[in-house]
Design a protein around this motif. Structure first.
Motif, PDB file in Angstrom:
ATOM      1  N   ASN A 129       0.886  -1.214   0.009  1.00 52.41           N
ATOM      2  CA  ASN A 129       0.017  -0.040   0.066  1.00 52.41           C
ATOM      3  C   ASN A 129       0.734   1.253   0.137  1.00 52.41           C
ATOM      4  O   ASN A 129       0.168   2.534   0.149  1.00 52.41           O
ATOM      5  CB  ASN A 129      -0.867   0.171   1.180  1.00 52.41           C
ATOM      6  N   GLN A 130       2.482   1.177  -0.121  1.00 51.92           N
ATOM      7  CA  GLN A 130       3.009   2.222  -0.143  1.00 51.92           C
ATOM      8  C   GLN A 130       4.386   2.201  -0.875  1.00 51.92           C
ATOM      9  O   GLN A 130       4.719   0.902  -0.878  1.00 51.92           O
ATOM     10  CB  GLN A 130       3.288   2.935   1.219  1.00 51.92           C
ATOM     11  N   TYR A 131       4.750   2.989  -1.422  1.00 51.76           N
ATOM     12  CA  TYR A 131       6.294   2.992  -1.857  1.00 51.76           C
ATOM     13  C   TYR A 131       6.844   4.189  -1.249  1.00 51.76           C
ATOM     14  O   TYR A 131       6.471   5.256  -1.425  1.00 51.76           O
ATOM     15  CB  TYR A 131       6.479   3.096  -3.309  1.00 51.76           C
ATOM     16  N   SER A 132       8.347   4.005  -0.701  1.00 46.15           N
ATOM     17  CA  SER A 132       8.840   4.879   0.021  1.00 46.15           C
ATOM     18  C   SER A 132      10.325   4.713   0.286  1.00 46.15           C
ATOM     19  O   SER A 132      10.839   3.576  -0.081  1.00 46.15           O
ATOM     20  CB  SER A 132       8.475   4.895   1.608  1.00 46.15           C
ATOM     21  N   TYR A 133      10.824   5.797   0.473  1.00 42.83           N
ATOM     22  CA  TYR A 133      12.519   5.953   0.485  1.00 42.83           C
ATOM     23  C   TYR A 133      12.763   6.899   1.562  1.00 42.83           C
ATOM     24  O   TYR A 133      12.016   7.984   1.869  1.00 42.83           O
ATOM     25  CB  TYR A 133      13.445   5.919  -0.627  1.00 42.83           C
ATOM     26  N   ASP A 134      13.945   6.802   2.469  1.00 39.47           N
ATOM     27  CA  ASP A 134      14.398   7.685   3.312  1.00 39.47           C
ATOM     28  C   ASP A 134      15.741   7.786   3.452  1.00 39.47           C
ATOM     29  O   ASP A 134      16.596   7.021   3.906  1.00 39.47           O
ATOM     30  CB  ASP A 134      13.544   7.172   4.671  1.00 39.47           C
ATOM     31  N   TYR A 135      16.202   9.105   3.189  1.00 33.39           N
ATOM     32  CA  TYR A 135      17.534   9.439   3.455  1.00 33.39           C
ATOM     33  C   TYR A 135      17.739  10.741   4.242  1.00 33.39           C
ATOM     34  O   TYR A 135      16.765  11.486   4.587  1.00 33.39           O
ATOM     35  CB  TYR A 135      18.028   9.806   1.879  1.00 33.39           C
ATOM     36  N   PRO A 136      19.041  11.120   4.738  1.00 34.18           N
ATOM     37  CA  PRO A 136      19.047  12.223   5.632  1.00 34.18           C
ATOM     38  C   PRO A 136      18.453  13.444   5.039  1.00 34.18           C
ATOM     39  O   PRO A 136      17.738  14.351   5.953  1.00 34.18           O
ATOM     40  CB  PRO A 136      20.712  12.228   5.802  1.00 34.18           C
ATOM     41  N   ASP A 137      18.612  13.890   3.767  1.00 35.61           N
ATOM     42  CA  ASP A 137      17.953  15.050   3.404  1.00 35.61           C
ATOM     43  C   ASP A 137      16.975  15.103   2.315  1.00 35.61           C
ATOM     44  O   ASP A 137      16.392  15.817   1.687  1.00 35.61           O
ATOM     45  CB  ASP A 137      19.069  15.691   2.643  1.00 35.61           C
ATOM     46  N   CYS A 138      16.396  13.719   2.206  1.00 36.24           N
ATOM     47  CA  CYS A 138      15.287  13.521   1.302  1.00 36.24           C
ATOM     48  C   CYS A 138      14.749  12.352   1.596  1.00 36.24           C
ATOM     49  O   CYS A 138      15.113  11.241   1.955  1.00 36.24           O
ATOM     50  CB  CYS A 138      15.948  13.318  -0.297  1.00 36.24           C
ATOM     51  N   GLY A 139      13.348  12.357   1.423  1.00 40.73           N
ATOM     52  CA  GLY A 139      12.333  11.028   1.581  1.00 40.73           C
ATOM     53  C   GLY A 139      11.155  11.081   0.676  1.00 40.73           C
ATOM     54  O   GLY A 139      10.868  12.243   0.421  1.00 40.73           O
TER      55      GLY A 139
END
Length: 333
Positions: A129-139
């Motif tokens: 139900n989701q597509y995500s990514y998470d970096y220190p300065d971008c998500g």
């Protein structure tokens, strides 16, 4: 009304039933989104726009996608991307593909879309139900709506009591899954679900549309299909309602006639084999989508006995990989 026509190989009954009853589909599967929409204004299927953003599908994989323009109650235009995942097995990159389509729509048309998915597989644990990514300065966290047809197994009484056409669609889908190894039981459920359409007092057009969906997904072996068709004709005669048997030639009798025509030599072994080929190819295209030329040639090289065996086996196919495995086991490709 769903038209009587030859469909593209990669079409599915889901596309036709969604077009015929789109407001009911939204109200049945996604009531919160449906509540935003002014259904008094006509909706529009944006097939050309979707074709511009959809990447080529993986060979043999079937998708039922609809991009639809509707109007909110507040008067604003809104686009809906409805995806029906008709494969029996989960797909690892499914969430990524949902995000990609959503992004392509926005990039191409500067129009956000509400992305919604109907999951038809049999894995109760697969619920993307989701597509995500998470970096220190971008998500990024992209959410999309999903419903799982498998969940309706626990709501069977509600389905039986519903007059929404998609209750019938879900029941046909679930019973097709549950009877993959029980053709006799499938025949009984097919008859029961179609009889229910008449008992609901539906209009002739709706009975034909829903019959067409049921008939397409609940494929039976030829002998049982013949039994079903005879029983069904008697049923209509008793009710003095000839909606299907005289109005249309769907299912066994139509398929048998088309097979005879393509065979060209009815009653002879060669003609019988060609007719069997036509029937098997037609059913395979309904089950797994477009067939590559080399696969089609492999099927055309089968003996009559092998064709009949394939006609029985394909009832359990859900993807072209199932067909390839069967052909490999029989040393035809």
């Amino acid at each position: 009304m769903i038209e009587e026509r030859e469909r593209a190989d990669n079409d599915s009954p889901w596309k036709e039933i969604l077009e015929a009853y789109f407001p009911q589909a939204m109200q049945f599967f996604f009531p919160q989104t449906a509540a935003l929409i002014n259904w008094e204004r006509p909706h529009e299927f944006l097939d050309k726009e979707f074709q511009q953003i959809a990447r080529d599908a993986e060979l043999g994989r079937r998708y039922a996608d609809k991009l639809v323009k509707v109007w909110q109650i507040q008067g604003e235009e809104i686009w809906l991307l409805i995806h029906v995942e008709v494969q029996a097995k989960p797909e690892d990159i499914f969430a990524q593909r949902m995000f990609s389509y959503n992004l392509r729509i926005f990039d191409k048309f500067a129009q956000p879309a509400i992305s919604l998915a109907i999951l038809c597989d049999a894995d109760s644990t697969w619920r993307p139900n989701q597509y995500s990514y998470d970096y220190p300065d971008c998500g990024l966290n992209f959410r999309f709506g999903t419903i799982k047809l498998l969940d309706y197994q626990q709501q069977w009484t509600e389905l039986e009591n519903s007059d929404n056409p998609f209750a019938t669609v879900v029941m046909a889908h679930l019973k097709t899954q549950q009877t993959s190894k029980q053709p006799g039981e499938r025949k009984n459920w097919k008859f029961s679900l179609i009889r229910r359409l008449y008992e609901q007092g539906l209009q002739e057009r709706d009975i034909r549309n829903l019959y067409r969906f049921i008939d397409w997904v609940m494929i039976l072996p030829k002998a049982l299909e013949a039994e079903f068709w005879q029983e069904f004709k008697l049923f209509e005669q008793e009710r003095t309602m000839s909606y299907i048997t005289t109005g249309e030639r769907i299912g066994y009798e139509r398929g048998k006639e088309e097979g005879k025509q393509e065979g060209k030599q009815e009653g002879k072994q060669e003609g019988k084999q060609e007719g069997e080929q036509a029937l098997v190819l037609r059913q395979l295209q309904k089950r797994v989508g477009e067939l590559p030329d080399e696969v089609r040639e492999g099927i055309q090289s089968l003996s009559l006995e092998q064709l009949e065996a394939l006609g029985e086996a394909l009832l359990d196919f859900s993807a072209i990989a199932d067909l390839l495995n069967w052909l490999q086991a029989h040393q035809t490709v």
